[in-house]
Write an enzyme that holds these catalytic residues in place. Sequence first.
Site, short mmCIF file in Angstrom:
data_model
loop_
_atom_site.label_atom_id
_atom_site.label_comp_id
_atom_site.label_asym_id
_atom_site.label_seq_id
_atom_site.Cartn_x
_atom_site.Cartn_y
_atom_site.Cartn_z
N ARG A 1 -2.79 -10.76 -0.46
CA ARG A 1 -2.25 -11.43 -1.64
C ARG A 1 -2.80 -12.86 -1.75
O ARG A 1 -3.11 -13.34 -2.84
CB ARG A 1 -0.72 -11.45 -1.58
CG ARG A 1 -0.09 -11.97 -2.83
CD ARG A 1 1.36 -11.53 -3.00
NE ARG A 1 1.74 -11.65 -4.38
CZ ARG A 1 2.64 -12.53 -4.84
NH1 ARG A 1 3.26 -13.32 -4.02
NH2 ARG A 1 2.89 -12.59 -6.12
N HIS B 1 -4.81 -14.17 -4.98
CA HIS B 1 -4.33 -15.30 -5.78
C HIS B 1 -5.30 -16.48 -5.76
O HIS B 1 -5.28 -17.31 -6.67
CB HIS B 1 -2.94 -15.75 -5.30
CG HIS B 1 -1.85 -14.91 -5.89
ND1 HIS B 1 -0.58 -15.37 -6.10
CD2 HIS B 1 -1.87 -13.63 -6.34
CE1 HIS B 1 0.15 -14.40 -6.64
NE2 HIS B 1 -0.61 -13.34 -6.78
N TRP C 1 6.43 -0.64 -2.67
CA TRP C 1 6.00 0.32 -3.69
C TRP C 1 5.82 1.72 -3.11
O TRP C 1 5.87 2.70 -3.82
CB TRP C 1 4.65 -0.12 -4.28
CG TRP C 1 4.69 -1.34 -5.13
CD1 TRP C 1 4.85 -1.35 -6.50
CD2 TRP C 1 4.54 -2.71 -4.73
NE1 TRP C 1 4.80 -2.66 -6.95
CE2 TRP C 1 4.62 -3.51 -5.89
CE3 TRP C 1 4.35 -3.35 -3.51
CZ2 TRP C 1 4.51 -4.91 -5.87
CZ3 TRP C 1 4.24 -4.73 -3.48
CH2 TRP C 1 4.32 -5.50 -4.65
FE1 CCH Z 1 0.53 -8.16 -6.61
N1 CCH Z 1 2.48 -8.77 -6.57
N2 CCH Z 1 0.50 -8.35 -8.62
N3 CCH Z 1 -1.43 -7.67 -6.62
N4 CCH Z 1 0.56 -8.08 -4.60
C1 CCH Z 1 3.28 -8.89 -5.47
C2 CCH Z 1 2.95 -8.59 -4.18
C3 CCH Z 1 1.68 -8.17 -3.79
C4 CCH Z 1 1.55 -8.72 -9.40
C5 CCH Z 1 2.79 -9.16 -8.98
C6 CCH Z 1 3.21 -9.15 -7.66
C7 CCH Z 1 -2.23 -7.56 -7.72
C8 CCH Z 1 -1.80 -7.60 -9.04
C9 CCH Z 1 -0.54 -7.98 -9.43
C10 CCH Z 1 -0.49 -7.70 -3.80
C11 CCH Z 1 -1.81 -7.54 -4.19
C12 CCH Z 1 -2.24 -7.55 -5.52
C13 CCH Z 1 4.57 -9.37 -5.88
C14 CCH Z 1 5.73 -9.65 -4.94
C15 CCH Z 1 4.53 -9.53 -7.22
C16 CCH Z 1 5.65 -10.00 -8.12
C17 CCH Z 1 5.60 -11.00 -4.24
C18 CCH Z 1 6.72 -11.24 -3.26
O1 CCH Z 1 7.88 -11.23 -3.69
O2 CCH Z 1 6.44 -11.43 -2.07
C19 CCH Z 1 1.18 -8.58 -10.79
C20 CCH Z 1 2.06 -8.88 -11.98
C21 CCH Z 1 -0.09 -8.12 -10.82
C22 CCH Z 1 -0.83 -7.80 -12.05
O3 CCH Z 1 -1.99 -7.54 -12.05
C23 CCH Z 1 -3.59 -7.39 -7.31
C24 CCH Z 1 -4.79 -7.26 -8.26
C25 CCH Z 1 -3.60 -7.39 -5.94
C26 CCH Z 1 -4.74 -7.27 -4.96
C27 CCH Z 1 -5.94 -6.82 -5.25
C28 CCH Z 1 -0.03 -7.49 -2.44
C29 CCH Z 1 -0.86 -7.01 -1.25
C30 CCH Z 1 1.34 -7.79 -2.44
C31 CCH Z 1 2.31 -7.69 -1.26
C32 CCH Z 1 2.47 -9.01 -0.58
C33 CCH Z 1 3.42 -8.97 0.58
O4 CCH Z 1 3.81 -10.06 1.02
O5 CCH Z 1 3.78 -7.91 1.07
#
Ligand code: CCH
Length: 361
Positions: free
Chosen positions: A44, A48, A256
């Site tokens: 993440r 970002h 998820w």
């Molecule tokens: Fe995402 N993401 N993401 N995401 N994401 C969150 C967590 C992860 C969105 C929203 C969220 C991508 C695209 C999107 C990861 C990878 C990717 C969370 C929860 C939100 C909200 C954060 C929390 O509470 O900790 C949205 C909207 C989009 C729209 O496009 C893309 C692209 C990627 C990577 C290629 C990953 C991995 C996580 C999990 C992080 C964790 O701490 O477990």
Amino acid sequence: QAAKVKANFVPSKEDYQKVYNRIAEIMDEADDYDDGSYGPVLLRLAWHSSGTYDKDTKTGGSNYATMRFEPESLHGANAGLNVAREIMEKVKKEFPWISYGDLWTLGGVAAIQEMGGPNIPWRPGRIDGTAAEATPDGRLPDASQGSDHLRNIFYRMGYVRIYTSRFDFLPTLPSVTTSHPIKGEVVMLSLPLGTYSRAAARKDLDLRACSILSLWTPSLTLRRIHRFNDQEIVALSGAHALGRCHSNRSGYEGPWTFSPTTFTNDFFKLLFDEKWVWKKWNGPKQLEDKSTGSLMMLPTDYVLVQDKSFKKFAKAYADDMELYFKDFSAALARLFELGVPTQQFVSSEPWKMRTVDEQKA
Ligand code: CCH
């Protein structure tokens, strides 16, 4: 104790492999953390830091690693990523010669590859920037929104090439007036009709005539915008096979998939196989699977099966993991290189970093 960088030290591919290996090691030192791995949060961080890129102003992206600075580090979308940055700081102390942008994107590569995902082609060359290069808030997607928002965010990334073409025969060509497919701008084109329609039919190619440079020597500047298309947006979104939402970070809650530390196409399978219902709670609007109530989908995840064009790709990925891995790898490699000037890369072709298992073999 930070290791000193030796003067004139030019790191080799093997040196970067050592950094990769160290990240892989630290990723697993997470017994009490989440599902036992820092991999998801490292991915993440990489996303970002890359996904802030704006092709029009050529700002953002992984090149300068500006999330180190306030206020970018405090942007709502980056809540919780301090965890990932702190882990990376440990690695940085051991390998002080690596730039933060290279370190963070290499962390994303290691996360995917070590959690069972495909190889992600990668090469170093990013440089550390300053706080002045930090990006404004609002560049990353907002999970409460729909397909238009998702497209707008990903269309903003990509890259622009400017071409100048001379058309000595211009006055004799038919003119086309059309509205810009995204921004609704009026575009005037004096081009052979076929050229324009072929370009417009390709969703990732937006051929736009900017100006007629001179009436006396008619020529056109063409802005060719290469941006993420629907297929790439869907592919990247499947990264949510990994990790979870934390109510104290984003407000959303839950994983998820049932295997949040293994990269699979389960995110897409579950989108189709489960019945998704709105969760009844005080938190932000999110969906839960009707059968167990233990999994979640964000509103932006759910649009991948509601929007007709997105759905076509989501279905293809649910049905074919090999296809999914191939497309995800290409899209992620592209995401990580957004905004990094080509001449900065140390190699003309991306490298294949080896997994820990591959090195044992
Ligand atoms: Fe995402 N993401 N993401 N995401 N994401 C969150 C967590 C992860 C969105 C929203 C969220 C991508 C695209 C999107 C990861 C990878 C990717 C969370 C929860 C939100 C909200 C954060 C929390 O509470 O900790 C949205 C909207 C989009 C729209 O496009 C893309 C692209 C990627 C990577 C290629 C990953 C991995 C996580 C999990 C992080 C964790 O701490 O477990």
